[in-house]
Design a protein around this motif. Structure first.
Motif, PDB file in Angstrom:
ATOM      1  N   LYS A 224       4.280  -6.354  13.140  1.00  0.00           N
ATOM      2  CA  LYS A 224       3.720  -5.162  12.350  1.00  0.00           C
ATOM      3  C   LYS A 224       3.830  -5.295  10.849  1.00  0.00           C
ATOM      4  CE  LYS A 224       4.389  -1.362  15.718  1.00  0.00           C
ATOM      5  NZ  LYS A 224       5.054  -0.110  15.717  1.00  0.00           N
ATOM      6  N   GLY A 225       4.710  -6.278  10.468  1.00  0.00           N
ATOM      7  CA  GLY A 225       4.794  -6.521   8.877  1.00  0.00           C
ATOM      8  C   GLY A 225       3.729  -7.740   8.554  1.00  0.00           C
ATOM      9  N   LEU A 226       3.153  -8.073   9.430  1.00  0.00           N
ATOM     10  CA  LEU A 226       1.991  -9.182   8.775  1.00  0.00           C
ATOM     11  C   LEU A 226       0.655  -8.620   8.397  1.00  0.00           C
ATOM     12  CD1 LEU A 226       1.465 -12.342   8.986  1.00  0.00           C
ATOM     13  CD2 LEU A 226       0.365 -11.833  11.249  1.00  0.00           C
ATOM     14  N   VAL A 227       0.857  -8.445   6.991  1.00  0.00           N
ATOM     15  CA  VAL A 227      -0.237  -7.818   6.389  1.00  0.00           C
ATOM     16  C   VAL A 227      -1.274  -8.950   5.709  1.00  0.00           C
ATOM     17  CG1 VAL A 227       0.967  -5.774   6.108  1.00  0.00           C
ATOM     18  CG2 VAL A 227       1.226  -7.638   4.429  1.00  0.00           C
ATOM     19  N   ILE A 228      -2.528  -8.614   5.536  1.00  0.00           N
ATOM     20  CA  ILE A 228      -3.404  -9.761   5.033  1.00  0.00           C
ATOM     21  C   ILE A 228      -3.981  -8.707   3.805  1.00  0.00           C
ATOM     22  CG2 ILE A 228      -5.457 -11.099   5.354  1.00  0.00           C
ATOM     23  CD1 ILE A 228      -4.410 -11.327   8.270  1.00  0.00           C
ATOM     24  N   TYR A 229      -4.244  -9.547   2.808  1.00  0.00           N
ATOM     25  CA  TYR A 229      -4.893  -9.006   1.663  1.00  0.00           C
ATOM     26  C   TYR A 229      -6.330  -9.376   1.827  1.00  0.00           C
ATOM     27  CZ  TYR A 229      -0.685  -7.457  -0.845  1.00  0.00           C
ATOM     28  OH  TYR A 229       0.557  -7.164  -1.148  1.00  0.00           O
ATOM     29  N   PRO A 230      -7.336  -8.582   0.888  1.00  0.00           N
ATOM     30  CA  PRO A 230      -8.643  -9.102   1.138  1.00  0.00           C
ATOM     31  C   PRO A 230      -8.836 -10.340   0.161  1.00  0.00           C
ATOM     32  CG  PRO A 230      -8.621  -6.772   0.609  1.00  0.00           C
ATOM     33  CD  PRO A 230      -6.922  -7.549   0.476  1.00  0.00           C
ATOM     34  N   THR A 231      -9.870 -10.905   0.408  1.00  0.00           N
ATOM     35  CA  THR A 231     -10.416 -12.233  -0.088  1.00  0.00           C
ATOM     36  C   THR A 231     -11.072 -11.717  -1.572  1.00  0.00           C
ATOM     37  OG1 THR A 231     -10.397 -13.524   1.795  1.00  0.00           O
ATOM     38  CG2 THR A 231     -11.549 -14.465  -0.377  1.00  0.00           C
ATOM     39  N   HIS A 232     -10.521 -12.344  -2.522  1.00  0.00           N
ATOM     40  CA  HIS A 232     -11.351 -11.932  -3.818  1.00  0.00           C
ATOM     41  C   HIS A 232     -12.164 -13.146  -4.498  1.00  0.00           C
ATOM     42  CE1 HIS A 232      -8.602  -8.293  -3.522  1.00  0.00           C
ATOM     43  NE2 HIS A 232      -9.534  -7.774  -3.846  1.00  0.00           N
TER      44      HIS A 232
ATOM     45  N   LEU B 129      22.596 -15.284   5.331  1.00  0.00           N
ATOM     46  CA  LEU B 129      22.006 -15.602   3.843  1.00  0.00           C
ATOM     47  C   LEU B 129      21.529 -14.220   3.538  1.00  0.00           C
ATOM     48  CD1 LEU B 129      20.984 -19.133   4.106  1.00  0.00           C
ATOM     49  CD2 LEU B 129      23.003 -18.287   2.942  1.00  0.00           C
ATOM     50  N   GLN B 130      21.300 -13.778   2.300  1.00  0.00           N
ATOM     51  CA  GLN B 130      20.572 -12.502   1.882  1.00  0.00           C
ATOM     52  C   GLN B 130      20.086 -13.044   0.604  1.00  0.00           C
ATOM     53  OE1 GLN B 130      21.627  -8.737   2.970  1.00  0.00           O
ATOM     54  NE2 GLN B 130      23.691  -9.278   3.618  1.00  0.00           N
ATOM     55  N   TYR B 131      18.931 -12.343   0.104  1.00  0.00           N
ATOM     56  CA  TYR B 131      18.576 -12.545  -1.136  1.00  0.00           C
ATOM     57  C   TYR B 131      17.423 -11.583  -1.665  1.00  0.00           C
ATOM     58  CZ  TYR B 131      14.185 -14.278   0.864  1.00  0.00           C
ATOM     59  OH  TYR B 131      12.938 -14.401   1.684  1.00  0.00           O
ATOM     60  N   THR B 132      17.188 -11.224  -3.168  1.00  0.00           N
ATOM     61  CA  THR B 132      15.574 -10.360  -3.478  1.00  0.00           C
ATOM     62  C   THR B 132      15.205 -11.172  -4.482  1.00  0.00           C
ATOM     63  OG1 THR B 132      17.318  -8.522  -2.887  1.00  0.00           O
ATOM     64  CG2 THR B 132      15.544  -8.407  -4.518  1.00  0.00           C
ATOM     65  N   LEU B 133      13.982 -11.139  -4.470  1.00  0.00           N
ATOM     66  CA  LEU B 133      13.151 -11.668  -5.459  1.00  0.00           C
ATOM     67  C   LEU B 133      11.968 -10.990  -5.628  1.00  0.00           C
ATOM     68  CD1 LEU B 133      10.900 -14.831  -4.439  1.00  0.00           C
ATOM     69  CD2 LEU B 133      11.972 -13.058  -2.941  1.00  0.00           C
ATOM     70  N   LYS B 134      11.325 -11.031  -6.758  1.00  0.00           N
ATOM     71  CA  LYS B 134      10.196  -9.936  -7.102  1.00  0.00           C
ATOM     72  C   LYS B 134       8.876 -10.910  -6.830  1.00  0.00           C
ATOM     73  CE  LYS B 134      12.277  -6.717 -10.165  1.00  0.00           C
ATOM     74  NZ  LYS B 134      12.168  -5.856 -11.439  1.00  0.00           N
ATOM     75  N   ASP B 135       8.005 -10.242  -6.468  1.00  0.00           N
ATOM     76  CA  ASP B 135       6.575 -10.529  -6.290  1.00  0.00           C
ATOM     77  C   ASP B 135       5.614  -9.667  -6.984  1.00  0.00           C
ATOM     78  OD1 ASP B 135       3.981 -11.606  -5.264  1.00  0.00           O
ATOM     79  OD2 ASP B 135       4.458 -11.510  -3.307  1.00  0.00           O
ATOM     80  N   LYS B 136       5.065  -9.899  -7.993  1.00  0.00           N
ATOM     81  CA  LYS B 136       4.261  -9.252  -8.892  1.00  0.00           C
ATOM     82  C   LYS B 136       4.861  -7.933  -9.295  1.00  0.00           C
ATOM     83  CE  LYS B 136      -0.044 -11.172  -6.699  1.00  0.00           C
ATOM     84  NZ  LYS B 136      -1.140 -11.056  -5.933  1.00  0.00           N
ATOM     85  N   GLY B 137       6.036  -8.004  -9.592  1.00  0.00           N
ATOM     86  CA  GLY B 137       6.929  -6.843 -10.013  1.00  0.00           C
ATOM     87  C   GLY B 137       7.554  -6.059  -8.879  1.00  0.00           C
ATOM     88  N   GLN B 138       7.234  -6.291  -7.735  1.00  0.00           N
ATOM     89  CA  GLN B 138       7.805  -5.725  -6.466  1.00  0.00           C
ATOM     90  C   GLN B 138       8.753  -6.413  -5.846  1.00  0.00           C
ATOM     91  OE1 GLN B 138       6.682  -2.614  -5.457  1.00  0.00           O
ATOM     92  NE2 GLN B 138       5.322  -2.397  -7.237  1.00  0.00           N
ATOM     93  N   PRO B 139       9.998  -5.756  -5.626  1.00  0.00           N
ATOM     94  CA  PRO B 139      10.964  -6.437  -5.044  1.00  0.00           C
ATOM     95  C   PRO B 139      10.675  -6.742  -3.555  1.00  0.00           C
ATOM     96  CG  PRO B 139      11.635  -3.966  -5.058  1.00  0.00           C
ATOM     97  CD  PRO B 139      10.309  -4.252  -5.721  1.00  0.00           C
ATOM     98  N   VAL B 140      10.994  -7.949  -3.234  1.00  0.00           N
ATOM     99  CA  VAL B 140      11.105  -8.442  -1.814  1.00  0.00           C
ATOM    100  C   VAL B 140      12.375  -8.890  -1.249  1.00  0.00           C
ATOM    101  CG1 VAL B 140      10.223 -10.187  -0.092  1.00  0.00           C
ATOM    102  CG2 VAL B 140       8.743  -9.076  -1.990  1.00  0.00           C
TER     103      VAL B 140
ATOM    104  N   GLY C  41       0.948  -1.257   0.052  1.00  0.00           N
ATOM    105  CA  GLY C  41      -0.106  -0.104  -0.016  1.00  0.00           C
ATOM    106  C   GLY C  41       0.849   1.344   0.137  1.00  0.00           C
ATOM    107  N   GLY C  42       2.139   1.332  -0.662  1.00  0.00           N
ATOM    108  CA  GLY C  42       2.801   2.516  -0.600  1.00  0.00           C
ATOM    109  C   GLY C  42       3.716   2.603   0.421  1.00  0.00           C
ATOM    110  N   ARG C  43       3.695   1.722   1.574  1.00  0.00           N
ATOM    111  CA  ARG C  43       4.438   1.926   2.706  1.00  0.00           C
ATOM    112  C   ARG C  43       5.461   0.816   3.091  1.00  0.00           C
ATOM    113  NH1 ARG C  43       2.746  -0.959   7.398  1.00  0.00           N
ATOM    114  NH2 ARG C  43       0.745  -1.931   7.078  1.00  0.00           N
TER     115      ARG C  43
END
Length: 333
Positions: free
Chosen positions: A246-254, A166-177, A95-97
């Protein structure tokens, strides 16, 4: 309550494989065919070769088992010398944060749901469980963790001051994680984590098929070898995150509904209006709301009374009947 244990995990040998970015993937159940191809191209040692072997039919599972054994024999994967918990910090945007979520990898004793130590919330399907069971038989290893949450605060601040193992970066729906992992091998620290979880239940956030597969695999092995409380097949791999993180976020069910014949929107809203208060919303649904999107307009729905909720024809508590997913499936769909 929940019984967890540290374990001697296998990690990639970076000297032979290169950076983790080319070796890791998103969870297996969200990988599309195009993503699968991209992961295959990323590295000859990408984990996709184990999660989704290219061979078809029964030979696929045997081939995956042979690939895993080969990687271990060649030193591509190296085993931890001491039992460890693995602290995981993931950084991403929601959500931009900017968000950070911290959890830890652990073995969790696979207990039947009726014991109420590990709790589910989803129904499962035989096809997916059959696939995961064949893979588990072939590899005798957990390739990806079940996502579990628990009630209670843990502070990993002191441990995370050290350099990540260990460190890594991957993309989830175009966004880096980005991910950072710290190994906790100190007996005192692992004992603290084990003791902390003894007073808590674990709720499965994602991975119901894998958990039920672990139960089936345990029963299968017990039938062949007899019960043994120390046997590794009693446990399965989780990543555990606090509900207070605080980083545990839940998306709506679609849910997307396709009608078999034309439906008049006014008629549809009138039918729903018998049980719901309907208003036009300016946004999509949050995790607590029910919003129907029709012809470019968001309609927010709220049950008119507790009587509406109690009409759900399932023997469950009112708290369960008040959940948005329960209302969606039993009163709307």
């Amino acid at each position: 309550m929940a019984e967890i244990a540290p374990f001697k995990g296998f990690t990639y040998n970076g000297k032979k494989t290169g950076k983790l970015a080319g070796l890791v993937t998103l969870p297996y159940d969200v990988i599309s065919p195009s993503m699968q191809k991209a992961y295959y191209k990323a590295s000859p040692y990408n984990i996709i070769r184990l999660e989704y072997g290219k061979n078809k039919g029964k030979n696929r599972y045997r081939s995956v088992g042979e690939t895993l054994s080969g990687w271990i024999a060649e030193g591509i994967l190296k085993k931890e010398l001491k039992p460890a918990y693995y602290i995981l910090e993931q950084s991403f945007k929601f959500g931009g944060r900017k968000c950070k979520r911290t959890g830890f990898y652990a073995l969790v004793k696979a207990i039947d749901f009726k014991m109420k130590q590990v709790l589910p919330h989803e129904e499962t399907f035989p096809k997916q469980k059959k696939d995961r069971l064949r893979l588990l038989r072939a590899c005798k290893a957990n390739l990806s963790p079940i996502f579990g949450v628990f009630d209670g605060k843990l502070d990993f601040g002191a441990l995370k001051k050290n350099k990540p193992d260990l460190q890594y970066t991957l993309k989830d729906k175009g966004q880096p994680v980005s991910g950072k992992i710290w190994k906790v091998t100190c007996g005192e620290e692992t004992a603290k984590l084990t003791a902390f979880m003894k007073n808590r239940r674990i709720f499965i956030a994602d991975g119901h098929h894998r958990y039920e597969t672990s139960l089936d695999y345990r029963k299968e092995r017990e039938e062949k070898s007899g019960k043994d409380s120390m046997a590794p097949w009693n446990y399965t791999l989780f990543v555990l995150v606090s509900l207070q993180d605080k980083g545990l976020v839940i998306y709506p069910t679609h849910r997307v509904v396709k009608f078999s014949s034309p439906v008049n929107i006014d008629t549809l809203l009138a039918v729903l209006g018998a049980d719901f208060k309907i208003s036009i919303s300016r946004r999509e649904a949050s995790a607590e709301d029910i919003v129907i999107y029709l012809k470019g307009i968001y309609y927010a729905l709220k049950p008119k009374s507790k009587k509406v909720l109690s009409s759900i024809p399932v023997k469950k508590s009112m708290a369960w009947k008040a959940l948005s997913t329960s209302v969606l499936h039993h009163l709307i769909l």
